[in-house]
Design a protein around this motif. Sequence first.
Motif, PDB file in Angstrom:
ATOM      1  N   ASP A   1       0.823  -1.214   0.000  1.00 19.87           N
ATOM      2  CA  ASP A   1       0.000   0.000   0.000  1.00 19.87           C
ATOM      3  C   ASP A   1       0.859   1.267   0.000  1.00 19.87           C
ATOM      4  O   ASP A   1       0.395   2.341   0.381  1.00 19.87           O
ATOM      5  N   GLY A   2       2.097   1.149  -0.374  1.00 22.80           N
ATOM      6  CA  GLY A   2       2.984   2.311  -0.399  1.00 22.80           C
ATOM      7  C   GLY A   2       4.080   2.167   0.633  1.00 22.80           C
ATOM      8  O   GLY A   2       3.960   1.415   1.604  1.00 22.80           O
ATOM      9  N   VAL A   3       5.154   2.923   0.406  1.00 24.85           N
ATOM     10  CA  VAL A   3       6.314   2.871   1.291  1.00 24.85           C
ATOM     11  C   VAL A   3       6.128   3.875   2.424  1.00 24.85           C
ATOM     12  O   VAL A   3       5.907   5.062   2.179  1.00 24.85           O
ATOM     13  N   GLY A   4       6.182   3.410   3.680  1.00 27.44           N
ATOM     14  CA  GLY A   4       5.982   4.297   4.838  1.00 27.44           C
ATOM     15  C   GLY A   4       7.205   5.125   5.161  1.00 27.44           C
ATOM     16  O   GLY A   4       7.088   6.288   5.544  1.00 27.44           O
ATOM     17  N   VAL A   5       8.389   4.506   5.045  1.00 29.16           N
ATOM     18  CA  VAL A   5       9.627   5.233   5.333  1.00 29.16           C
ATOM     19  C   VAL A   5      10.726   4.833   4.353  1.00 29.16           C
ATOM     20  O   VAL A   5      10.720   3.731   3.810  1.00 29.16           O
ATOM     21  N   THR A   6      11.647   5.747   4.169  1.00 23.66           N
ATOM     22  CA  THR A   6      12.851   5.473   3.379  1.00 23.66           C
ATOM     23  C   THR A   6      14.043   5.539   4.316  1.00 23.66           C
ATOM     24  O   THR A   6      14.164   6.479   5.108  1.00 23.66           O
ATOM     25  N   LEU A   7      14.907   4.538   4.260  1.00 21.59           N
ATOM     26  CA  LEU A   7      16.091   4.480   5.107  1.00 21.59           C
ATOM     27  C   LEU A   7      17.333   4.619   4.243  1.00 21.59           C
ATOM     28  O   LEU A   7      17.440   3.978   3.195  1.00 21.59           O
ATOM     29  N   SER A   8      18.271   5.450   4.687  1.00 19.80           N
ATOM     30  CA  SER A   8      19.507   5.585   3.927  1.00 19.80           C
ATOM     31  C   SER A   8      20.659   5.948   4.854  1.00 19.80           C
ATOM     32  O   SER A   8      20.444   6.402   5.978  1.00 19.80           O
ATOM     33  N   GLU A   9      21.858   5.702   4.366  1.00 19.88           N
ATOM     34  CA  GLU A   9      23.034   6.128   5.112  1.00 19.88           C
ATOM     35  C   GLU A   9      23.509   7.444   4.523  1.00 19.88           C
ATOM     36  O   GLU A   9      23.624   7.574   3.305  1.00 19.88           O
ATOM     37  N   ILE A  10      23.768   8.432   5.409  1.00 17.40           N
ATOM     38  CA  ILE A  10      24.155   9.748   4.907  1.00 17.40           C
ATOM     39  C   ILE A  10      25.648   9.789   4.569  1.00 17.40           C
ATOM     40  O   ILE A  10      26.045  10.416   3.603  1.00 17.40           O
ATOM     41  N   ALA A  11      26.459   9.130   5.395  1.00 16.61           N
ATOM     42  CA  ALA A  11      27.914   9.095   5.199  1.00 16.61           C
ATOM     43  C   ALA A  11      28.521  10.481   4.988  1.00 16.61           C
ATOM     44  O   ALA A  11      29.127  10.747   3.943  1.00 16.61           O
ATOM     45  N   PRO A  12      28.378  11.382   5.964  1.00 13.06           N
ATOM     46  CA  PRO A  12      29.052  12.678   5.834  1.00 13.06           C
ATOM     47  C   PRO A  12      30.575  12.488   5.851  1.00 13.06           C
ATOM     48  O   PRO A  12      31.067  11.510   6.414  1.00 13.06           O
ATOM     49  N   GLY A  13      31.281  13.415   5.222  1.00  8.97           N
ATOM     50  CA  GLY A  13      32.742  13.315   5.201  1.00  8.97           C
ATOM     51  C   GLY A  13      33.357  13.523   6.564  1.00  8.97           C
ATOM     52  O   GLY A  13      34.399  12.944   6.893  1.00  8.97           O
ATOM     53  N   SER A  14      32.720  14.376   7.394  1.00  3.89           N
ATOM     54  CA  SER A  14      33.245  14.668   8.733  1.00  3.89           C
ATOM     55  C   SER A  14      32.104  14.770   9.738  1.00  3.89           C
ATOM     56  O   SER A  14      31.031  15.294   9.416  1.00  3.89           O
ATOM     57  N   ILE A  15      32.371  14.273  10.940  1.00  6.09           N
ATOM     58  CA  ILE A  15      31.469  14.486  12.080  1.00  6.09           C
ATOM     59  C   ILE A  15      32.348  14.926  13.245  1.00  6.09           C
ATOM     60  O   ILE A  15      33.314  14.246  13.594  1.00  6.09           O
ATOM     61  N   VAL A  16      32.011  16.062  13.835  1.00  8.39           N
ATOM     62  CA  VAL A  16      32.845  16.626  14.892  1.00  8.39           C
ATOM     63  C   VAL A  16      31.983  16.997  16.088  1.00  8.39           C
ATOM     64  O   VAL A  16      30.870  17.516  15.923  1.00  8.39           O
ATOM     65  N   GLN A  17      32.471  16.677  17.282  1.00  7.22           N
ATOM     66  CA  GLN A  17      31.803  17.121  18.506  1.00  7.22           C
ATOM     67  C   GLN A  17      32.585  18.289  19.089  1.00  7.22           C
ATOM     68  O   GLN A  17      33.802  18.218  19.231  1.00  7.22           O
ATOM     69  N   LEU A  18      31.854  19.364  19.400  1.00  3.03           N
ATOM     70  CA  LEU A  18      32.473  20.548  19.993  1.00  3.03           C
ATOM     71  C   LEU A  18      31.864  20.775  21.370  1.00  3.03           C
ATOM     72  O   LEU A  18      30.652  20.673  21.536  1.00  3.03           O
ATOM     73  N   ALA A  19      32.722  21.072  22.348  1.00  3.55           N
ATOM     74  CA  ALA A  19      32.239  21.320  23.707  1.00  3.55           C
ATOM     75  C   ALA A  19      32.835  22.610  24.223  1.00  3.55           C
ATOM     76  O   ALA A  19      34.035  22.850  24.068  1.00  3.55           O
ATOM     77  N   ALA A  20      31.994  23.452  24.800  1.00  2.00           N
ATOM     78  CA  ALA A  20      32.458  24.738  25.345  1.00  2.00           C
ATOM     79  C   ALA A  20      32.706  24.606  26.838  1.00  2.00           C
ATOM     80  O   ALA A  20      31.952  23.922  27.536  1.00  2.00           O
ATOM     81  N   TRP A  21      33.724  25.262  27.337  1.00  2.00           N
ATOM     82  CA  TRP A  21      33.886  25.385  28.787  1.00  2.00           C
ATOM     83  C   TRP A  21      32.734  26.253  29.309  1.00  2.00           C
ATOM     84  O   TRP A  21      32.160  27.045  28.557  1.00  2.00           O
ATOM     85  N   PRO A  22      32.427  26.111  30.613  1.00  2.00           N
ATOM     86  CA  PRO A  22      31.330  26.927  31.170  1.00  2.00           C
ATOM     87  C   PRO A  22      31.542  28.412  30.880  1.00  2.00           C
ATOM     88  O   PRO A  22      32.644  28.943  31.053  1.00  2.00           O
ATOM     89  N   GLY A  23      30.493  29.049  30.349  1.00  2.18           N
ATOM     90  CA  GLY A  23      30.557  30.484  30.051  1.00  2.18           C
ATOM     91  C   GLY A  23      31.066  30.813  28.656  1.00  2.18           C
ATOM     92  O   GLY A  23      31.036  31.968  28.243  1.00  2.18           O
TER      93      GLY A  23
END
Lengths: 195, 99
Positions: free
Chosen positions: A22-44
């Motif tokens: 009855d139709g496709v409910g969801v599409t699943l895919s891998e994005i595969a970005p070139g970079s993923i980075v986590q950034l964290a700030a000190w308090p303030g």
Amino acid sequence: MVEQLSPLEPVFRPGSHGNFVDGVGVTLSEIAPGSIVQLAAWPGEEKKLMATIGSVTGLKLADGAGTGASSERYTAFGFAPGKFLVSDASEGLATAFAGKVTAAIGTITDLSHGRTAIRIGGPKSEWVLAKLFAVDFALAAFPQGSGISTTHHDVFTQIQRSGPDSFDLYVFRSFARSFWKMLCHASDEVGYEVR
Amino acid sequence: MLITCPYCGPRDVSEFAYQGDGNRTRPDPASTDPEAWNAYVYDRLNPAGLHNEIWQHAGGCRAHLAVVRDTLTHEISSVRFAREHGAPAHGRRKPGAKA
Ligand SMILES: [Zn+2]
């Protein structure tokens, strides 16, 4: 440049699956970005970090928990106090932030090889995700661009709403294949397309 | 049971890890007073009612939270970041005090 391999490769089967008559409910895919980075700030230092994210990616982040934005090339969202996940379609994002996120502002962690990014899109996206996570996925509670951190069975997951009925999920790469298989099982009843 | 994380909003208790009684005050690490350490490690108020607790949103933003929970009803009457104002004042007890 090294050849990028996907942890999903052995179980990634493009095409329609499950109850799709009855139709496709969801599409699943891998994005595969070139970079993923986590950034964290000190308090303030959070405001300075957000400004730096803006200067590198061009993304403007509003104040508030889970704030986020995306463009053709970049995505960024807050997932914890003072902490942001930023992705780039190209490689080298950690280098782009180096020297700009100074030791006085916060820290940079390159997660490009540590996370797998999966996109779920389609009219049943909220329905499928609500089976896995005890989080309100309605557009009013989870606006476009914003992000959250949550967990399914100890698989820590960061989620950004990438469209009205589309979400990007970042999971630990070592859990990605198991998570993908579970996502396929959860999508079975609504019919899903892998591409 | 839902805990409303100040960053993430209301989340299921399964996302949180209990980090213990929020009333305790850690003795000076240089202290060799066995009574103070005994009280810190073992003595608990075990109240029937409001209780100060430390929880970590381990399956979310990973922040440590100071929570006031009613041990009779599980009602959560307040949540805040543990780092913001030190330990909650409610029910604070002196080291070595008996329940
Ligand atoms: Zn949280």
